[in-house]
Design an enzyme around this catalytic site. Structure first.
Site, PDB file in Angstrom:
ATOM      1  N   GLY A 114       3.993  -1.293  -1.790  1.00 45.31           N
ATOM      2  CA  GLY A 114       4.103  -2.555  -1.080  1.00 45.31           C
ATOM      3  C   GLY A 114       2.775  -3.301  -1.028  1.00 45.31           C
ATOM      4  N   THR A 115       1.715  -2.556  -0.848  1.00 43.83           N
ATOM      5  CA  THR A 115       0.381  -3.169  -0.822  1.00 43.83           C
ATOM      6  C   THR A 115       0.082  -3.879  -2.135  1.00 43.83           C
ATOM      7  OG1 THR A 115      -0.585  -1.731   0.862  1.00 43.83           O
ATOM      8  CG2 THR A 115      -2.090  -2.558  -0.814  1.00 43.83           C
ATOM      9  N   GLY A 150      10.319   0.780  -1.928  1.00 48.46           N
ATOM     10  CA  GLY A 150      11.364   1.787  -1.800  1.00 48.46           C
ATOM     11  C   GLY A 150      11.113   2.784  -0.680  1.00 48.46           C
ATOM     12  N   THR A 207       1.680   1.985 -17.959  1.00 49.06           N
ATOM     13  CA  THR A 207       2.900   2.715 -18.298  1.00 49.06           C
ATOM     14  C   THR A 207       3.824   2.751 -17.086  1.00 49.06           C
ATOM     15  OG1 THR A 207       1.676   4.072 -19.863  1.00 49.06           O
ATOM     16  CG2 THR A 207       3.790   4.932 -19.125  1.00 49.06           C
ATOM     17  N   CYS A 241      -1.281   2.656   7.923  1.00 43.14           N
ATOM     18  CA  CYS A 241      -2.356   2.210   7.036  1.00 43.14           C
ATOM     19  C   CYS A 241      -3.690   2.116   7.757  1.00 43.14           C
ATOM     20  CB  CYS A 241      -2.021   0.857   6.423  1.00 43.14           C
ATOM     21  SG  CYS A 241      -0.577   0.942   5.362  1.00 43.14           S
TER      22      CYS A 241
END
Lengths: 393, 393
Positions: free
Chosen positions: A71-72, A200, A237, A325
């Site tokens: 998300g960051t 997710g 990748t 965080c």
């Protein structure tokens, strides 16, 4: 000892179906989606299927999804990539004062590149006033980023109403939906945004699987340079197992959302009513109604979040005092301060976030344990002694 | 049909021990390492153990390891973070002409911020001349980034000799060791570098697990802003399963390296000798001796890599024609062009990269199949007909 895990915002277990979907890609289907030979086919198909699932969760199109690592990263890509792409048109950005650090600190970082940032305030319930956003718009405003739901107090913002206040063909409107997506109904058309971040790991999917949705036609510069993956918008990748897990989690979140919302809301309200009823000098933080179904957040006066968490942990209960965080930084939450909560009161911040396996018994256990924890800490609290003396006197 | 997978540079299977090490973290040990309660403990311990393992692989210290999501991110963080941190001292960067796109394109991107980039050339075997690097140094050179080994032709650069040419207390020396780490002996003290990128997916570890090692005392600015993870140098919730897998893969790579190097070198030489002996108008690309043990790379004249890969695939063989990061762009490789190989010849680029399960029989099967594939494609090749006519005439 009974174990009650109510820190799902920090981490939640993978759904068994998500893990099952990922396992083949940690095994035989190990190919690189970019490969021209048949070993890449299974991986490529799986990535594209996941892209479709993630798009479906928010009502977007598959080709508008950029997979990221978290998300960051999605928020960093959005803020930097969207602002820089429009830098020639103007350098003014609007955010709210309760954004996650990955939005707030990124906006601040853009100030070093000449951008100006306006932070719109929130009210005592953490709510942004759409009119205030409208009034902050300038001719050089190129980006507005307001979160859909706050990850510390759960307040859900009136994003669609904010969108109405933005001039047509004006700034790009991004919303950080990391705490919201998969937990409440999210539809990019109804919200009328141009970019949306999701992750997710906020809906029982894997870490490493996150996304930024960017509306077709909206220009974005990459955060990183490298190969041609994700159309050059996110080189590196592809983390196929994580992407597959994200896709599966998105599919299940969409399917199970109505039941989950109802169940979480009921348990949450039981917890909120119980805490406010049983514990004196406790307040609910965030909006009483427009809040994430799984979020029960409080400030418990005269004591400190860290102590609360430690004693709860000793009773088998996991909770948080704010964002994971920054939890180890042990600073007062910028979210609570922005809501007008005093520095002193914000120290007692306690956040319970529900999970798919949370039961009514779990809530009852917390409602039994928490008052004991609070009593014990208050007995040791100089602030509380002082308060009691003042009451008497 | 026999299946022979020789595209390990694009993707390689996880070692069973790596997968086993990861599985608990996709299951019961799901906590957030930043959490203050006991659910975070197992995750935090595992992340720190992995950090130590990764440091050991390259002879560094655990606290010098920054976990990232992929090799591309490590290189982006290195180039941008190290250059920007020294921008006040100067804005000159030196790279080689055969760097991976995540270094080369990032350096180019820094030109937009006022940096100047000198690209030192390579010889016909892809080798950088240390003296040439020395001559390129300017008073305002703040960063030198030369890869340890090339991922397309396998050439290993004389990094320690290049380090000798750099002025003391001069530029920061970064090496992209993504293709090298876990595949050859890598020691940051022997190389005398200040920063090094590596990625687990190049030594049978997971995608999502990569790292940048930065020597203590060397300043680096983050690529992203957000929480306090990785000491603020790489925010975002830690991808614990991937980090654990990276750590396990590093441990095993270190342990098994001597055997792997010997085995890979033998099979590689068998393949190289066979191809050069059996196929006319074929050349080995890269250095004949200073090359990665698992890399056999060729240019096969008069035909195109894409066709070669398709026909090999039809015979159950996976190979590559260059970097997977650009394979679908179907452009001539900048690495081969920089080595002085003609645009025409570079079209026939074919790269075989060995894996832990590659056998002598696999190599024999390729040596049987590849000449047939080449013959068939040359029969259809206008370039080859033209060549034959010219030979006759």
């Amino acid at each position: 000892m009974r174990k009650v895990y109510l820190d799902n915002v920090a981490a939640m277990p993978l759904l068994p179906e998500v893990r099952e979907a990922m396992l083949p890609f940690l095994g035989d289907i190990f190919g690189n989606p970019q490969s021209l030979h048949s070993w890449g086919d299974g991986a490529r198909d799986a990535v594209e299927e996941a892209r479709g699932r993630v798009a479906e969760l928010i009502g977007g199109s598959a080709e508008e999804i950029i997979f990221t690592s978290c998300g960051t990263e999605s928020n960093n890509l959005a803020l930097r990539g969207l602002a820089r792409a429009k830098a020639e048109k103007g350098k003014h950005i609007i955010i709210s004062s309760i954004e996650h650090f990955s939005v707030m600190n990124t906006a601040r970082s853009l100030e070093k590149e000449g951008f100006e940032v306006t932070m719109v305030p929130v009210d005592g319930q953490g709510m942004v006033d759409p009119d205030e956003v409208g009034r902050s718009i300038r001719p050089d405003t190129v980006l507005v980023s307001i979160m859909l739901a706050n990850g510390e107090v759960g307040t859900i913002q009136p994003i669609a109403k904010i969108a109405e206040k933005l001039p047509k063909n004006g700034p790009v409107f991004h919303t950080d939906a990391v705490a919201a997506a998969g937990n409440i109904h999210v539809n990019i058309k109804e919200l009328d945004v141009s970019a949306l971040s999701l992750a997710g790991n906020q809906f029982n999917g894997p870490r490493g699987g996150a996304a930024l949705w960017v509306k077709r036609g909206v220009r974005i510069l990459p955060l990183m340079d490298g190969g041609i993956q994700e159309g050059g918008r996110r080189p590196g990748t592809e983390d196929v197992p994580a992407i597959v897990g994200l896709g599966k989690a998105a599919e299940l979140a969409k399917k199970n959302l109505p039941v989950k919302v109802q169940r979480f809301s009921r348990l949450r309200d039981q917890l909120i009513e119980g805490v406010l009823g049983k514990i004196e000098h406790s307040i609910l933080t965030g909006h009483p109604v427009q809040r994430l179904p799984g979020y029960a957040s409080f400030c418990l006066q005269f004591i400190e979040g860290e102590g609360i968490l430690m004693l709860l942990d000793s009773k088998g209960i996991a909770a948080a005092s704010g964002s994971a965080c920054t939890s180890r930084a042990l600073k007062a939450s910028h979210v609570l301060l922005a809501m007008g909560i005093s520095h002193e009161l914000s120290q007692g911040s306690t956040l319970f976030t529900l999970g798919l396996d949370t039961t009514e018994d779990d809530i009852n256990y917390v409602l039994e344990a928490l008052p004991q924890v609070v009593d014990r800490l208050r007995q040791m609290s100089p602030l509380y002694s002082k308060f009691l003396k003042e009451q008497k006197g």
